[in-house]
Write a protein that holds these residues in place. Structure first.
Motif, PDB file in Angstrom:
ATOM      1  N   ALA A  48     -12.279  30.170 111.363  1.00 12.12           N
ATOM      2  CA  ALA A  48     -11.224  28.963 110.384  1.00 12.12           C
ATOM      3  C   ALA A  48      -9.948  29.206 110.533  1.00 12.12           C
ATOM      4  N   LEU A  49      -9.325  31.004 111.056  1.00 12.76           N
ATOM      5  CA  LEU A  49      -7.741  31.072 111.327  1.00 12.76           C
ATOM      6  C   LEU A  49      -7.917  30.315 112.169  1.00 12.76           C
ATOM      7  N   GLY A  50      -8.205  30.192 113.672  1.00 15.24           N
ATOM      8  CA  GLY A  50      -8.146  29.441 114.772  1.00 15.24           C
ATOM      9  C   GLY A  50      -7.717  28.087 114.476  1.00 15.24           C
ATOM     10  N   THR A  95       7.897  23.627 114.625  1.00 18.57           N
ATOM     11  CA  THR A  95       8.608  24.794 114.282  1.00 18.57           C
ATOM     12  C   THR A  95       8.112  25.786 114.877  1.00 18.57           C
ATOM     13  N   ARG A  96       6.985  26.046 115.277  1.00 19.63           N
ATOM     14  CA  ARG A  96       6.787  27.452 115.530  1.00 19.63           C
ATOM     15  C   ARG A  96       7.233  28.169 116.815  1.00 19.63           C
ATOM     16  N   ARG A  97       7.519  26.879 117.809  1.00 20.55           N
ATOM     17  CA  ARG A  97       8.281  26.815 118.889  1.00 20.55           C
ATOM     18  C   ARG A  97       9.569  27.282 118.559  1.00 20.55           C
ATOM     19  N   ALA A 247       8.311  36.766 103.741  1.00 26.24           N
ATOM     20  CA  ALA A 247       6.947  37.122 104.767  1.00 26.24           C
ATOM     21  C   ALA A 247       7.809  38.642 105.316  1.00 26.24           C
ATOM     22  N   GLY A 248       9.419  39.063 105.536  1.00 22.86           N
ATOM     23  CA  GLY A 248       9.341  40.019 106.471  1.00 22.86           C
ATOM     24  C   GLY A 248       9.204  41.075 105.430  1.00 22.86           C
ATOM     25  N   HIS A 249       9.111  40.629 104.172  1.00 25.04           N
ATOM     26  CA  HIS A 249       9.281  42.625 103.278  1.00 25.04           C
ATOM     27  C   HIS A 249       7.914  42.433 102.585  1.00 25.04           C
ATOM     28  N   GLU A 250       7.776  41.610 101.981  1.00 21.56           N
ATOM     29  CA  GLU A 250       6.415  42.022 101.057  1.00 21.56           C
ATOM     30  C   GLU A 250       5.992  42.602 101.484  1.00 21.56           C
ATOM     31  N   THR A 251       4.795  42.359 102.625  1.00 24.49           N
ATOM     32  CA  THR A 251       4.526  42.632 103.991  1.00 24.49           C
ATOM     33  C   THR A 251       3.497  43.547 104.697  1.00 24.49           C
ATOM     34  N   THR A 252       5.490  44.136 105.247  1.00 21.83           N
ATOM     35  CA  THR A 252       5.905  45.442 105.644  1.00 21.83           C
ATOM     36  C   THR A 252       5.544  46.540 104.725  1.00 21.83           C
ATOM     37  N   SER A 253       6.332  46.167 103.391  1.00 18.10           N
ATOM     38  CA  SER A 253       6.528  47.157 102.102  1.00 18.10           C
ATOM     39  C   SER A 253       4.968  47.330 101.922  1.00 18.10           C
ATOM     40  N   PRO A 292      -5.424  45.827 104.124  1.00 21.54           N
ATOM     41  CA  PRO A 292      -4.272  45.306 104.517  1.00 21.54           C
ATOM     42  C   PRO A 292      -3.776  45.214 103.812  1.00 21.54           C
ATOM     43  N   ALA A 293      -2.195  44.032 104.040  1.00 22.45           N
ATOM     44  CA  ALA A 293      -1.089  44.548 103.025  1.00 22.45           C
ATOM     45  C   ALA A 293      -1.830  43.157 102.130  1.00 22.45           C
ATOM     46  N   ILE A 294      -1.903  42.294 103.284  1.00 22.07           N
ATOM     47  CA  ILE A 294      -2.540  41.027 103.020  1.00 22.07           C
ATOM     48  C   ILE A 294      -3.518  40.983 102.814  1.00 22.07           C
ATOM     49  N   GLY A 354      -5.032  32.914 116.046  1.00 23.46           N
ATOM     50  CA  GLY A 354      -4.807  31.586 116.924  1.00 23.46           C
ATOM     51  C   GLY A 354      -3.506  31.513 116.410  1.00 23.46           C
ATOM     52  N   PRO A 355      -3.208  30.034 116.339  1.00 23.23           N
ATOM     53  CA  PRO A 355      -2.011  29.168 115.940  1.00 23.23           C
ATOM     54  C   PRO A 355      -1.236  29.435 114.828  1.00 23.23           C
ATOM     55  N   HIS A 356      -1.709  30.481 113.732  1.00 26.81           N
ATOM     56  CA  HIS A 356      -0.714  31.182 113.014  1.00 26.81           C
ATOM     57  C   HIS A 356      -0.710  32.276 113.439  1.00 26.81           C
ATOM     58  N   PHE A 357      -1.744  32.725 114.370  1.00 24.88           N
ATOM     59  CA  PHE A 357      -1.008  34.429 114.428  1.00 24.88           C
ATOM     60  C   PHE A 357       0.777  34.409 113.871  1.00 24.88           C
ATOM     61  N   CYS A 358       0.516  35.753 112.765  1.00 24.65           N
ATOM     62  CA  CYS A 358       2.028  36.116 112.428  1.00 24.65           C
ATOM     63  C   CYS A 358       3.088  37.031 113.382  1.00 24.65           C
ATOM     64  N   ILE A 359       3.983  36.118 113.195  1.00 16.68           N
ATOM     65  CA  ILE A 359       5.502  36.436 114.452  1.00 16.68           C
ATOM     66  C   ILE A 359       6.123  37.722 114.152  1.00 16.68           C
ATOM     67  N   ALA A 362       5.144  42.336 115.467  1.00 16.66           N
ATOM     68  CA  ALA A 362       5.851  43.571 115.888  1.00 16.66           C
ATOM     69  C   ALA A 362       6.463  44.124 115.726  1.00 16.66           C
ATOM     70  N   LEU A 363       7.806  43.367 114.929  1.00 16.86           N
ATOM     71  CA  LEU A 363       8.413  44.060 113.423  1.00 16.86           C
ATOM     72  C   LEU A 363       7.897  45.364 112.625  1.00 16.86           C
ATOM     73  N   ALA A 364       6.721  43.959 112.077  1.00 21.35           N
ATOM     74  CA  ALA A 364       6.350  44.942 111.148  1.00 21.35           C
ATOM     75  C   ALA A 364       5.475  46.420 111.783  1.00 21.35           C
TER      76      ALA A 364
HETATM   77  C1  HEM Z   1       1.519  34.477 109.417  1.00 23.81           C
HETATM   78  C2  HEM Z   1      -0.163  38.453 107.790  1.00 23.81           C
HETATM   79  C3  HEM Z   1       5.159  40.809 108.565  1.00 23.81           C
HETATM   80  C4  HEM Z   1       6.621  36.142 109.139  1.00 23.81           C
HETATM   81  C5  HEM Z   1       1.090  35.994 109.156  1.00 23.81           C
HETATM   82  C6  HEM Z   1      -0.153  35.762 109.208  1.00 23.81           C
HETATM   83  C7  HEM Z   1      -0.586  36.758 108.385  1.00 23.81           C
HETATM   84  C8  HEM Z   1       0.065  37.645 108.452  1.00 23.81           C
HETATM   85  C9  HEM Z   1      -2.093  37.044 107.867  1.00 23.81           C
HETATM   86  C10 HEM Z   1      -1.566  34.277 108.890  1.00 23.81           C
HETATM   87  C11 HEM Z   1      -0.777  33.144 108.299  1.00 23.81           C
HETATM   88  C12 HEM Z   1      -2.170  32.263 108.407  1.00 23.81           C
HETATM   89  O1  HEM Z   1      -3.373  32.235 109.451  1.00 23.81           O
HETATM   90  O2  HEM Z   1      -1.818  30.854 107.957  1.00 23.81           O
HETATM   91  C13 HEM Z   1       1.189  40.073 107.763  1.00 23.81           C
HETATM   92  C14 HEM Z   1       1.039  41.165 107.465  1.00 23.81           C
HETATM   93  C15 HEM Z   1       2.701  41.849 107.563  1.00 23.81           C
HETATM   94  C16 HEM Z   1       3.404  40.751 108.240  1.00 23.81           C
HETATM   95  C17 HEM Z   1       0.217  41.756 107.156  1.00 23.81           C
HETATM   96  C18 HEM Z   1       2.937  42.852 107.393  1.00 23.81           C
HETATM   97  C19 HEM Z   1       2.406  43.994 107.437  1.00 23.81           C
HETATM   98  C20 HEM Z   1       5.497  39.906 109.441  1.00 23.81           C
HETATM   99  C21 HEM Z   1       7.296  40.069 108.985  1.00 23.81           C
HETATM  100  C22 HEM Z   1       7.353  38.578 109.351  1.00 23.81           C
HETATM  101  C23 HEM Z   1       6.782  38.051 109.752  1.00 23.81           C
HETATM  102  C24 HEM Z   1       7.500  41.253 109.127  1.00 23.81           C
HETATM  103  C25 HEM Z   1       8.833  38.308 109.601  1.00 23.81           C
HETATM  104  C26 HEM Z   1       9.487  38.928 109.854  1.00 23.81           C
HETATM  105  C27 HEM Z   1       5.436  35.842 109.288  1.00 23.81           C
HETATM  106  C28 HEM Z   1       5.380  34.589 109.914  1.00 23.81           C
HETATM  107  C29 HEM Z   1       4.306  33.750 109.601  1.00 23.81           C
HETATM  108  C30 HEM Z   1       3.494  34.606 109.017  1.00 23.81           C
HETATM  109  C31 HEM Z   1       6.620  33.601 109.485  1.00 23.81           C
HETATM  110  C32 HEM Z   1       3.877  31.945 110.042  1.00 23.81           C
HETATM  111  C33 HEM Z   1       3.344  31.849 111.693  1.00 23.81           C
HETATM  112  C34 HEM Z   1       2.944  30.646 111.592  1.00 23.81           C
HETATM  113  O3  HEM Z   1       2.148  29.615 110.490  1.00 23.81           O
HETATM  114  O4  HEM Z   1       3.303  29.680 112.868  1.00 23.81           O
HETATM  115  N1  HEM Z   1       1.220  37.429 108.340  1.00 23.81           N
HETATM  116  N2  HEM Z   1       2.695  40.037 108.021  1.00 23.81           N
HETATM  117  N3  HEM Z   1       5.297  38.436 108.724  1.00 23.81           N
HETATM  118  N4  HEM Z   1       3.997  35.868 109.231  1.00 23.81           N
HETATM  119 FE1  HEM Z   1       3.182  37.496 108.838  1.00 23.81          FE
END
Ligand code: HEM
Length: 413
Positions: A48-50, A95-97, A247-253, A292-294, A354-359, A362-364
């Protein structure tokens, strides 16, 4: 039979419900309490993600429950254009590019461009903690929730005096979308969200007026050019800021808090990391898999999709349960065992696929790895405060600890 997973013990013990769903006879499940299809099996969640043609991201950043009309009307005033997380192709592709070109997303590039910032912020927070030795400190509010926020505001060039407001708006957004607050609270949080969006717009306009020549992410995004005429509008850059600040902080926290909880709540795990900090990256990776945080991420079906005997109709909301998929015995051996040495850990879906893999993956990873490594060195005697009971914020998407009180000790036990 009626399935109401989010009305029971889901918040305190989701793993038990994931196990029931994974081991039950149905391949997918309809949750009556939120009107959501639940997809749990690793292969199904990954597919589904892919498959962004059949599973759209259009609803991703909208509330998971039925909001009260007054709050909804305020949310509808937020005219942020969809970018990455909330967009489908072709907008998503473009936008991803742009995001990939302006935000480092490989370990090597993150280390090179952001490593010094992460290390400086970790050092500051660890020193503050060491200064409190001999006392009980809440590692969530004093460390895990602070570090990623301070890093992401540094990367975006947000003025330091605005950090408390960003924190409060961002926490509010998570509670508004994925929690189920009372109507009065929904209205308050929705107003905050609108203020947050207006703030991001103003910040970007100001940066553009100043010439946008800086090395912060916003300035780089304003300068972005690809091909003959591909640029980002100011509103798109503001939308990036709006998303990245959350996205850059709630997840990594969450990742850092889960990592510390995993390490401190079971005897000898922390001591083993203290003795062998080289084991931290594998420990962080297993934390991503195990809790996982999410936990779940939303998709909308664009056509009928069949799983075994069941067809999910077009226009249905599906919750991809990343947490459950990471516990699927078809993919992971002894999935309910936390094992930092497991060989199959890299198949986890904590960062999507897949296409939305977290950007920000690597930072997290870098933030969590540096944080845990520095803590094992500076406070090797760290231990959970006695009588602590773990609890989480009421939320079906983000699993965030309420608190993690610890006794700070700089000597190994
Ligand atoms: C996408 C998880 C940290 C920015 C995603 C997705 C997941 C995820 C599951 C996929 C969403 C989808 O399929 O629709 C996480 C987790 C993190 C984390 C668990 C930390 C433990 C971060 C950080 C940033 C970030 C540190 C940026 C500073 C993004 C962005 C997307 C994304 C911009 C959207 C990518 C796209 O739709 O092409 N993240 N994330 N995330 N994440 Fe993270």
């Amino acid at each position: 039979m009626e399935l109401r997973p989010f009305s029971g013990t889901y918040l305190t013990d989701p793993a038990a419900i994931w196990r029931d769903l994974l081991d039950g006879p149905e391949r997918v499940h309809y949750a009556d309490d939120l009107g959501l299809w639940l997809i749990t099996k690793h292969a199904d969640v990954r597919n589904a993600l892919g498959d962004s043609e059949a599973f759209s991201n259009a609803l991703t950043l909208l509330p998971i429950y039925e909001m009260c009309p007054e709050a909804l009307a305020i949310v509808m005033e937020i005219d942020a254009p969809p970018t990455t997380a909330a967009a489908d192709a072709p907008t998503h592709t473009r936008t991803r590019r742009a995001l990939r070109a302006t935000f480092p997303n490989t370990s090597a590039r993150v280390n090179e461009q952001y490593g010094a910032i992460v290390r400086r912020r970790v050092d500051e927070l660890v020193s503050r903690l060491v200064a409190r030795r001999g006392t009980v400190v809440d590692l969530v509010s004093e460390f895990a929730a602070e570090l990623p926020l301070l890093v992401i505001v540094d990367l975006l060039g947000v003025p330091p005096e605005d950090v408390p407001a960003i924190k409060s708006w961002s926490d509010g957004q998570i509670a508004l979308i994925w929690g189920q607050p009372e109507p009065e609270e929904q209205v308050r949080l929705a107003r905050g969200l609108l203020d947050f969006w207006r703030y991001c717009q103003k910040m970007v306009t100001l940066r553009a007026q100043e010439g946008g020549g800086g090395e912060d992410f916003i300035s780089k995004a304003l300068r972005y050019r690809a091909g003959d005429d591909e640029i980002l509008t100011e509103n798109e850059v503001a939308s990036f800021a709006f998303n990245l600040l959350v996205a850059g902080h709630e997840t990594t926290s969450g990742l850092i808090a889960h990592g510390l909880d995993n390490a401190l709540s079971v005897p000898t795990r922390w001591e083993r990391l203290v003795e062998n900090p080289a084991g931290v990256p594998a420990f962080v990776e297993e934390t991503l898999r195990f809790g996982p945080a999410i936990d779940g991420w939303l998709r909308l079906t664009t056509r009928d999709v069949t799983f075994g005997e069941t067809t999910i109709p077009a226009g249905s909301r599906c919750l991809l349960l990343l947490g459950a998929a990471n516990r699927d015995a078809a993919t992971f051996s002894h999935p309910d065992v936390f094992d930092p040495n497991r060989a199959d850990v890299r198949d986890h879906l904590a960062f999507g696929y897949g296409p939305h893999f977290c950007i920000g993956a690597a930072l997290a990873r870098l933030e969590a790895q540096v944080a845990l490594t520095e803590l094992t060195a500076a406070v090797p005697g760290l231990r959970l405060a006695p009588e602590h009971i773990t609890s989480f914020k009421p939320n079906v998407g983000f699993r965030a600890h309420n608190a993690l009180p610890v006794f700070v000790e700089t000597f190994a036990q």
